[in-house]
Design a protein around this motif. Structure first.
Motif, PDB file in Angstrom:
ATOM      1  N   ARG A 476       0.816  -0.998   0.109  1.00 28.52           N
ATOM      2  CA  ARG A 476       0.000   0.111  -0.008  1.00 28.52           C
ATOM      3  C   ARG A 476       0.987   1.139  -0.057  1.00 28.52           C
ATOM      4  O   ARG A 476       0.874   2.314   0.505  1.00 28.52           O
ATOM      5  N   LYS A 477       1.851   1.196  -0.695  1.00 36.02           N
ATOM      6  CA  LYS A 477       3.023   2.143  -0.849  1.00 36.02           C
ATOM      7  C   LYS A 477       3.086   2.800  -2.246  1.00 36.02           C
ATOM      8  O   LYS A 477       2.901   2.162  -3.056  1.00 36.02           O
ATOM      9  N   ASP A 478       3.432   4.183  -2.494  1.00 33.86           N
ATOM     10  CA  ASP A 478       3.641   4.765  -3.875  1.00 33.86           C
ATOM     11  C   ASP A 478       4.531   3.876  -4.500  1.00 33.86           C
ATOM     12  O   ASP A 478       5.413   3.081  -4.282  1.00 33.86           O
ATOM     13  N   ARG A 479       4.509   3.886  -5.965  1.00 32.79           N
ATOM     14  CA  ARG A 479       5.316   3.072  -6.798  1.00 32.79           C
ATOM     15  C   ARG A 479       6.671   3.509  -6.675  1.00 32.79           C
ATOM     16  O   ARG A 479       7.622   2.826  -6.864  1.00 32.79           O
ATOM     17  N   LEU A 480       7.184   4.646  -6.411  1.00 29.96           N
ATOM     18  CA  LEU A 480       8.425   4.940  -6.218  1.00 29.96           C
ATOM     19  C   LEU A 480       8.842   4.636  -4.738  1.00 29.96           C
ATOM     20  O   LEU A 480      10.261   4.898  -4.565  1.00 29.96           O
TER      21      LEU A 480
END
Length: 562
Positions: A476-480
């Motif tokens: 559930r984290k940003d792709r970066l």
């Protein structure tokens, strides 16, 4: 005499079945880390395949005995992870357009202008310029784009650029004029023509049902029927190539697609993944009877081209501010979103289609939209009686906490796309607030409540790559990448479960869990070998993981050469 007696004894044992011949395989995979998704036999080292099906699962020593030297294809997994083929439960799959302007992950709106200008230079006046996947929340200014980005570079061409969710379109003044859309044009039911708050003029953003007002006034390119057919055929081949390189062995297409095109691909030996094709939900019994004819032609018992579910839209999206919510949006209290049809009409359609034995899948994003869909499914059960309908909610993105247990109670499948979470989380709480966000993309809560989850991508809204979905589900984290535990980490799930929802869960959602979605004897040999162990790699390696082999129906349809 002794030799004769021994020989006769062996013959007698063979006849009586005391000695059984070891079946030889067409293909074996050995030395693997096999995650079977079979609860009765969760892990193994090797697999044997004959024809389209798996004939043995076990140790490398056992499976090696099924090798017919010179005949059996042997794949040495060399410790790599082996899993069932990915089954995309919600994908807008079809021929790819080589002229489509790709705007995914654009952060500078001026890029839109530049790319449109370049495509106009390659086109003739009047030809339609199409593209999309832009997301204004990714722009540096986070503002909705307007027709001014397009008008100077496309005065003589219609331009249609869809937002990433497909629920809003940016058009230029050419299209507005051709459509007769002005400051005086009223919003249709379930739609919005975005207008400048000062001048009242259309900004170029057209949302939801208002898209039906669009007339492009385009001049069709002059191509012979043969050229058109060849272009489309190449588009299908490109799409199938992308799918098999990503390990996708099955796709479920909502709404509509061309059955005939996929039949031709199968006849030509080009169909490398299994296809379910749905139709639009309707309450028209004549049309439903026509659907029954299609169901018989492409039956549920089939394994390749099958009739899927009936698709409906309840509301819009959070990003477009059109998801149907019980309370107004936190960042725009003037609206609670849009219902794309009155509830009574929707309920009648559901009850009618359910009575005639159809599976229904309804797009619902907002908490009220999801509540309405659950209510309609429950009403169908009350009036028509319970059956194994496996009705679905497509997306199920924002739920009232009290509605979560209803999925399992009603047997409703949560057909979800994990990448929507990591694409939307940057603006979700701004739109709906912290409290309502507790029910957003609530995979863990749904699973804990006993619901069946089926994962997919919503391609081309999101990328087709399952690795992005797996990453989203477990981080559930940003792709970066980002520090911390991720957005609402209480909803994160384990990698093995994420893979299960992408395989067995998706197979259940299409009534194929009796023969697909797990690695088990008698099941279809749809198998993927990946280069890294997804169960143990650091989270920043998940999306970088590549597929080394894709096997569909016992045939290698993709190999990386490793």
């Amino acid at each position: 005499m002794k030799i004769l007696i021994i020989t006769l004894s062996i013959i007698t044992m063979i006849i009586s079945g005391s000695i059984t011949q070891v079946e030889k395989a067409d293909m074996v995979i050995i030395n693997g880390k096999v995650l079977t998704i079979d609860k009765d036999n969760p892990t193994a080292e090797a697999i044997a395949i004959k024809g389209e099906k798996i004939i043995a699962v076990g140790t490398t020593a056992k499976i090696s005995g099924m090798i017919d030297k010179g005949q059996t294809r042997v794949i040495d997994a060399a410790g790599r992870l082996v899993i069932p083929g990915f089954n995309d439960a919600h994908v807008h799959f079809g021929p790819l357009d080589p002229d489509y302007i790709e705007l995914r992950y654009t952060t500078d709106p001026s890029v839109i202008t530049r790319k449109v200008k370049e495509q106009v230079a390659r086109s003739k006046p009047g030809e339609l310029i199409k593209g999309g996947h832009w997301e204004h929340e990714m722009f540096t200014d986070k503002k909705w784009p307007t027709k001014e980005l397009l008008d100077n570079v496309s005065p003589d061409n219609p331009v249609l650029l869809s937002r990433a969710d497909g629920h809003s379109i940016l058009v230029n003044s050419y299209v507005l004029k051709a459509s007769g859309i002005t400051k005086d044009t009223p919003n249709p039911f379930g739609g919005e023509i975005q207008k400048d708050p000062v001048t009242g003029e259309p900004t170029g953003i057209i949302k939801e049902n208002a898209e039906e007002l669009i007339k492009t006034g385009e001049v069709k390119p002059k191509r012979s029927p043969e050229e058109i057919a060849a272009r489309e055929w190449q588009g299908y081949l490109l799409a199938l190539k992308e799918a098999r390189e990503l390990g996708v062995t099955s796709v479920q297409i909502p709404g509509a697609a061309d059955f005939g095109a996929y039949e031709k691909l199968q006849r030509e030996g080009e169909l490398s993944c299994r296809i379910d094709i749905g139709k639009a939900l309707t309450g028209d019994t004549i049309m439903l009877k026509n659907y029954i004819v299609l169901k018989k032609k492409y039956p549920r018992e089939g394994n390749w081209i099958r009739f899927g579910y009936l698709k409906a839209f309840m509301d819009g999206t959070i990003g477009s501010g059109t998801a149907l919510m019980f309370e107004p949006f936190s960042d725009n209290p003037s609206t609670s979103g849009l219902a794309l049809m009155p509830y009574d009409k929707f309920e009648k359609m559901v009850v009618t289609a359910d009575k005639m034995g159809f599976q229904i899948g309804t797009h619902a994003i907002g908490d009220k939209g999801n509540n309405w869909v659950l209510n309609a499914y429950e009403k169908a059960q009350q009036l028509n009686g319970g059956r194994d309908s496996r009705h679905r909610i497509e997306h199920a993105q924002t739920l009232q906490l009290s509605d979560i247990p209803r999925f399992a109670k009603l047997g409703v499948i949560a057909s979800m796309q994990p990448t929507h979470c990591i694409s939307d989380k940057k603006f979700c709480e701004k739109r709906i607030g912290t409290e309502r966000a507790k029910g957003a993309y609530a995979w863990k809560s749904l699973a804990d409540a006993g619901a069946v989850l089926a994962f997919g991508t919503d391609y081309q809204v999101e990328p087709l790559n399952p690795m992005e979905g797996l990453y989203a589900a477990v981080t559930r984290k940003d792709r970066l990448g980002e520090e911390g535990e991720g957005w609402h980490p209480e909803q994160k799930i384990k990698m093995a479960d994420a893979i299960k929802y992408y395989t067995l869960g998706a197979a259940y959602s299409q009534f194929m869990d009796d023969r697909k979605g797990i690695i088990k004897v008698g099941f279809l040999a749809d198998i993927v070998i990946v280069e890294k162990d997804l169960l143990s790699v650091p989270e920043n390696e998940i999306m970088k993981t590549k597929v080394d082999y894709t096997i569909t129906g016992g045939k290698i349809v993709y190999s990386s050469g490793k």
